[in-house]
Write a protein that holds these residues in place. Structure first.
Motif, PDB file in Angstrom:
ATOM      1  N   GLU A 114       0.820  -1.206   0.000  1.00  0.00           N
ATOM      2  CA  GLU A 114       0.000   0.000   0.000  1.00  0.00           C
ATOM      3  C   GLU A 114       0.856   1.258   0.000  1.00  0.00           C
ATOM      4  O   GLU A 114       0.535   2.249  -0.667  1.00  0.00           O
ATOM      5  N   ALA A 117       2.287   1.623  -3.478  1.00  0.00           N
ATOM      6  CA  ALA A 117       1.242   2.096  -4.381  1.00  0.00           C
ATOM      7  C   ALA A 117       0.986   3.587  -4.201  1.00  0.00           C
ATOM      8  O   ALA A 117       0.808   4.326  -5.183  1.00  0.00           O
ATOM      9  N   ALA A 118       0.993   4.050  -2.946  1.00  0.00           N
ATOM     10  CA  ALA A 118       0.774   5.471  -2.682  1.00  0.00           C
ATOM     11  C   ALA A 118       1.904   6.312  -3.254  1.00  0.00           C
ATOM     12  O   ALA A 118       1.677   7.393  -3.833  1.00  0.00           O
ATOM     13  N   VAL A 120       3.893   5.532  -5.782  1.00  0.00           N
ATOM     14  CA  VAL A 120       3.799   5.515  -7.245  1.00  0.00           C
ATOM     15  C   VAL A 120       2.676   6.436  -7.718  1.00  0.00           C
ATOM     16  O   VAL A 120       2.840   7.204  -8.674  1.00  0.00           O
ATOM     17  N   ALA A 121       1.536   6.397  -7.022  1.00  0.00           N
ATOM     18  CA  ALA A 121       0.420   7.261  -7.388  1.00  0.00           C
ATOM     19  C   ALA A 121       0.783   8.738  -7.235  1.00  0.00           C
ATOM     20  O   ALA A 121       0.241   9.597  -7.949  1.00  0.00           O
ATOM     21  N   ALA A 122       1.707   9.031  -6.326  1.00  0.00           N
ATOM     22  CA  ALA A 122       2.133  10.413  -6.102  1.00  0.00           C
ATOM     23  C   ALA A 122       3.229  10.851  -7.071  1.00  0.00           C
ATOM     24  O   ALA A 122       3.714  11.980  -6.986  1.00  0.00           O
ATOM     25  N   ARG A 125       8.944   7.369  -9.319  1.00  0.00           N
ATOM     26  CA  ARG A 125       9.273   6.373 -10.337  1.00  0.00           C
ATOM     27  C   ARG A 125      10.439   5.492  -9.911  1.00  0.00           C
ATOM     28  O   ARG A 125      10.791   4.534 -10.612  1.00  0.00           O
ATOM     29  N   SER A 176      -3.433  -5.534 -13.549  1.00  0.00           N
ATOM     30  CA  SER A 176      -3.495  -4.208 -12.928  1.00  0.00           C
ATOM     31  C   SER A 176      -2.172  -3.831 -12.282  1.00  0.00           C
ATOM     32  O   SER A 176      -1.747  -2.668 -12.326  1.00  0.00           O
ATOM     33  N   LEU A 180       0.144  -0.464 -13.087  1.00  0.00           N
ATOM     34  CA  LEU A 180       0.565   0.476 -12.054  1.00  0.00           C
ATOM     35  C   LEU A 180       2.070   0.635 -12.013  1.00  0.00           C
ATOM     36  O   LEU A 180       2.593   1.756 -11.900  1.00  0.00           O
TER      37      LEU A 180
END
Length: 390
Positions: A114, A117-118, A120-122, A125, A176, A180
């Protein structure tokens, strides 16, 4: 003017790496007010990794994620530009188990996924993941699920958390997750070379530390084998025997097999992140340390890594610690000329824990007097210390 660099790890259960550095610096400055003393906290990929990155100028990004038993925990990762430093111990580690109760069969790595994922979403890289101190043996399945993998049983239902649940995996969908993580570079700080399964695997070697009895170790090892079979079929390559696949209850395996991660020694990686080479240039002495210096120290722990890097730069190294069990020759082989321990000046271990900062200041004075210009010198100081090394 003498220049000193303090690059210590934490004293576990007592002082953070930054607190160790501050205490030793205060002692050195007490003895040599003109000394220039800088502190660079370090870690080896376990607990304290994020703190070391923050001390090096990274920004803290707080968030809530799932702990090893699923309860929410407040954690954080460190960020600089598009690089995120994530510490598994702080979200999925033994220190996050409620009440210290071990859960060898059901503890999950989901929270670590988690946090990734956070990040990467922000927009991050590049991910540096320190995986020391994990609480579970789930083969990294929880981490992969948090990144979008679907692990389903024969009836099409999620298999659930923990290593025991791996026997129920019937199908794996990584679509998925791959979307991501496309273009994301993952580097794992890892200091072990265990394979995933077998007598030197994740369950056999580390399962007992996480509360698994002999029967549970056997069950977890078999479950990890089945998990490897399923994942190998899904990705078309075999990584269960790779060095480090057994790290962190098999998180190393998932990172290698699915995330295409590169595994690197933790302290080597952390020294790069904190800019150690630039910090050590031109200094006269490096002080390193950790709570206990022992044979484990010499196998990938922070003091050994710091000493090796300092020796390469031609700078002498001394160490501070709570207790030292290494003989002189082993210290010297590691590049450490002298180890100063709290137990030498305070035989009461509880007081060493409760008054560690004050005692470290005293060691800082000794270091300055023995190793910086103008002091009585190593010989004089060592003569006052039982078992000292010049």
């Amino acid at each position: 003017m003498a220049r000193v660099l303090i690059a210590s790890d934490k004293f576990k259960g007592s002082l953070t790496a930054a607190q160790v550095g501050a205490a030793v610096r205060a002692g050195i400055r007490r003895a040599r007010p003109d000394a220039e003393v800088s502190v660079v906290p370090v870690a080896d990929g376990g607990d304290g990794t994020v703190a070391a990155a923050l001390a090096a100028g990274f920004d803290a990004v707080p968030l809530t994620a799932s702990g090893p038993t699923g309860e929410p925990v407040l954690t954080a990762y460190a960020r600089r530009d598009d690089l995120a430093v994530i510490e598994m111990a702080d979200v999925s580690g033994l220190v996050r188990l409620p009440g210290g109760q071990l859960h060898p069969m059901t503890a999950t790595s989901r929270g670590t996924g988690e946090v990734i994922a956070a990040a990467v979403a922000a927009g991050c890289r590049r991910i540096v993941l320190g995986i020391g101190g994990s609480a579970g043996t789930d083969g990294g399945a929880g981490l992969l699920e948090a990144l979008g993998a679907r692990l389903l049983d024969a009836d099409g239902n999620p298999v659930g958390d923990g290593g025991a649940a791996l026997t129920r995996v019937a199908s794996i969908d990584l679509t998925s997750l791959r979307e991501l993580m496309d273009g994301v570079e993952v580097t794992v700080a890892c200091d072990v070379d265990n394979p995933l399964t077998g007598p030197t695997g994740a369950a056999a070697v580390y399962g007992p530390q996480k509360g698994a009895d002999p029967a549970q170790v056997a069950e977890l090892d078999a479950a990890l084998g089945q998990w490897a079979d399923r994942l190998t079929a899904a990705i078309g390559s075999e990584r269960r025997e790779a060095a480090g696949a057994g790290a962190a209850g098999g998180v190393g395996f998932a990172a290698l097999a699915v995330l295409g991660a590169r595994l690197r020694p933790g302290i080597e990686l952390m020294l790069e992140l904190v800019g150690f080479d630039a910090e050590v240039a031109g200094v006269d002495l490096v002080v390193t340390g950790e709570g206990k210096l022992d044979e484990q120290t010499l196998h990938g722990k922070a003091p050994a890594g710091v000493a090796a890097a300092a020796r390469a730069a031609g700078v002498p190294v001394v160490a501070v610690c709570g207790r030292n069990t290494l003989p002189d020759n082993r210290l010297h082989e590691a590049g450490i000329s002298v180890a100063y321990s709290l137990i030498e000046i305070e035989p009461d271990e509880q007081r060493c824990l409760s008054a560690g900062a004050m005692l470290l200041q005293q060691l800082g004075v000794r270091v300055a007097e023995a190793h910086l210009p103008g002091g009585p010198g190593v010989a004089a100081t060592v003569s006052e210390r039982a078992g000292g090394v010049a």
